[in-house]
Structures are given as C-alpha cells and as structure tokens.
Design an enzyme around this catalytic site. Structure first.
Site, PDB file in Angstrom:
ATOM      1  N   GLY A  26       1.047  -1.044   0.080  1.00  0.00           N
ATOM      2  CA  GLY A  26      -0.010  -0.115  -0.183  1.00  0.00           C
ATOM      3  C   GLY A  26       0.916   1.581   0.172  1.00  0.00           C
ATOM      4  N   TYR A 175      -7.509 -18.068   4.468  1.00  0.00           N
ATOM      5  CA  TYR A 175      -6.600 -17.215   3.657  1.00  0.00           C
ATOM      6  C   TYR A 175      -7.152 -17.091   1.970  1.00  0.00           C
ATOM      7  CZ  TYR A 175      -2.757 -13.376   1.858  1.00  0.00           C
ATOM      8  OH  TYR A 175      -2.796 -12.301   0.833  1.00  0.00           O
TER       9      TYR A 175
END
Length: 325
Positions: A26, A175
């Site tokens: 990010g 996940y």
C-alpha cells in the site's frame, strides 16, 4: 509486454486515489501514485502508521498531495464512516486500490461484526467499501477499482457452508478463500458495471511473493512462515517490484477492464507485470452471483442502494446473522 516499471506510469495529475493499507504494498502504491501527481488518500486503521506513511512519502516526494484517513476494514461501521467523510469531502473518486489485508493468523479471530478476520478484512470490508464509494467512482474520470488478490488464490475455494471458518479454521485455506473471493468480486464487478452502465473499470492484480510484513504480522516472526521471511529474504521480491502489477492495473492504458495481472516470472512468483493466469473458480458465474448476494446480505449494503442514495449511506450495524446461504 515490455518490462513495465513505475517510470511508465502516465501522469496522474487531476486524479484522486484511495489506497487501503499504510505499509508494504500500500505504501509503495501510494508513493508511486503521488510521484505521478495523483491526490492520494492513504486509508488504514492505525493513525501512527498512517502518519508515518505520509511522512515517508513527503520525504521522497515533497510536493505530494497526500493525506491519511482512518479506516478499519474489520469494522463495517468504520467503512461506512470513512465513505461518508469522502462523500462530503470529494466530488469524485478516480481510483480505488483495495489492497490492505491480514494473512494467516494462527488462531481464528473475528472482526468487530463477528466475521472471521481474514474473510471479513481482506474481502468483505473491501466489498462494502467499494459499494459505499460507488457514487463517487461513477463521477470519476475513467474510474478504476483495483482488487489485490494473491498467488494462493489458485488454491482457494468458497465454502458457502462455512464462510466464517467456525467449523474448521485452517489459516492458509481461509486466507486463500479470502483472496479468491477478491478475484471473483473483481470480475463480477466488471460484469455488473458493464450491464448497468456504471462506467467503472474493475481490474485485479497480485504481487507474486513480495517482501512485506504480512507474515511477520500474521503468524508471527517465530512461525515457520515468519522465519522463512526473515532468514531467506532472497525468496521474496522487493516490495516495490511486488507493487508493479497493482500499479499497472491502476494506471496503464494497456490494462483492460476485467483483467488480471501479476509478475511474469516462473510460476508468477516474481518479475514484471503481465497477464496472470486466472483460476477456473474465479470465472464461475454461478459462484460469483451467489457470493455477491451473500456479501450484500453480510455487509448490509447493496450497490443499487448506494447508487440510489441521495445522502451518505450509514451502516446500521445490522448484518446477516450467519454467512451460510
């Protein structure tokens, strides 16, 4: 496809981007977009990490137009509040990068709304965020939504009878489920945008195997995965390289709506952006429709409701009592 890098990012001046996640991929995404001239909003749940991300970006790009906003994807009320602030503050949104996530916590944990943490954060929180921001995205110029999946999505399955892993919690399997769900969502969002004329390009990407802190923050530094990450770093490509497929999807004129991009190296583990292999499940229309409908019920928001809202939507705190469908 040539070796695409951040030097190939076209000017992003005049565009506003939201990137979820304050570190790792990010941070790399936000820095590259800011360098290219975008107005960037970094969104995360930790104010200190958010402030540090803004400082680091300003140190490398002093003229960057960037700020931090609080967003906890594991809390649907926080997601709705974040979107409401943006709807009051922004006229439009040109880019949404659904990047933030958690990875393989050793014990089952739940979100503020009672959902399994990985499914609730990686997938459902981003699903709700996209829905709430849809009115702003529809006003954007050639708006894009980029959903970050994972190389392990190929091993993922959607267990509609136990989406929340209440019956059996296997960290990596859960996940993988969250990441195949992100990929399914990206493709279904494009289908619905095309059908309804939303004018939004939905594109997916995965970073291969990147040197982020997900394994340290998830299973921990002492876990097998954490030790591999710490002592065998050469197995992981640099974060800046891992961010390239996402940045390609977010900015390149070559990135097609409904596309999926990852590294071009062996098994898509490392390398430069290229078209990624799509797991067959991600193309299953029946699964996509069912997951979308279940997700709207769980998140307590529909995309049609978001479009038709004359005022900012507020999460009521009411969600479906069970993820089973």
């Amino acid at each position: 496809m040539t070796r695409w890098t951040t030097s190939n990012i076209p000017s992003q001046h005049g565009r506003t981007a939201v990137v979820t996640g304050t570190g790792g991929l990010g941070l790399a995404d936000a820095l590259a977009l800011a360098h290219a001239g975008a107005r960037v909003i970094v969104a995360g749940r930790n104010a200190a990490k958010g402030a540090d991300a803004v400082r680091r970006i300003h140190s490398e790009a002093p003229r960057a137009d960037i700020r931090f906003e609080m967003l906890d994807l594991a809390d649907l009320a926080s997601v709705a509040a974040f979107a409401e602030r943006l709807r009051e503050d922004q006229e439009c949104l040109d880019l949404l990068v659904n990047n933030a996530g958690v990875m393989v916590p050793p014990r089952r944990q739940v979100t503020a709304d009672g959902f399994e943490l990985q499914f609730g954060t990686n997938y459902l929180g981003h699903f709700a965020l996209t829905a709430h921001l849809l009115p702003l995205l529809r006003k954007g110029k050639q708006a894009r939504v980029v959903s970050v999946s994972s190389i392990v999505a190929a091993r993922g399955a959607i267990d509609f009878d136990d989406l929340d892993a209440q019956q059996r919690y296997r960290p990596m399997a859960v996940y993988a489920q969250s990441k195949i769900a992100c990929l399914i969502f990206a493709f279904e969002l494009q289908r619905r945008s095309d059908a309804a004329g939303w004018g939004i390009a939905s594109i997916a990407a995965h970073p291969g195997v990147a040197r982020t802190d997900l394994l340290h923050n998830g299973p921990g530094r002492g876990s097998v995965q954490g030790r591999i990450r710490s002592f065998l770093p050469f197995l992981f490509q640099p974060v800046e390289r891992g961010a390239l497929p996402t940045l390609f999807a977010a900015t390149s004129a070559q990135a097609r709506p409904g596309g999926y991009y990852g590294p071009d190296g062996l098994a898509e583990v490392r390398g430069y952006p290229t078209v990624a292999k799509v797991p067959p499940l991600a193309l299953d229309a029946a699964t996509a429709t069912r997951l979308w409908e279940v997700s709207e019920a769980l998140a307590g928001v529909t995309f049609e409701q978001a479009i038709g809202a004359s005022a900012p939507l507020r999460h009521t705190g009411e969600t479906a009592s069970s993820p089973a469908a």
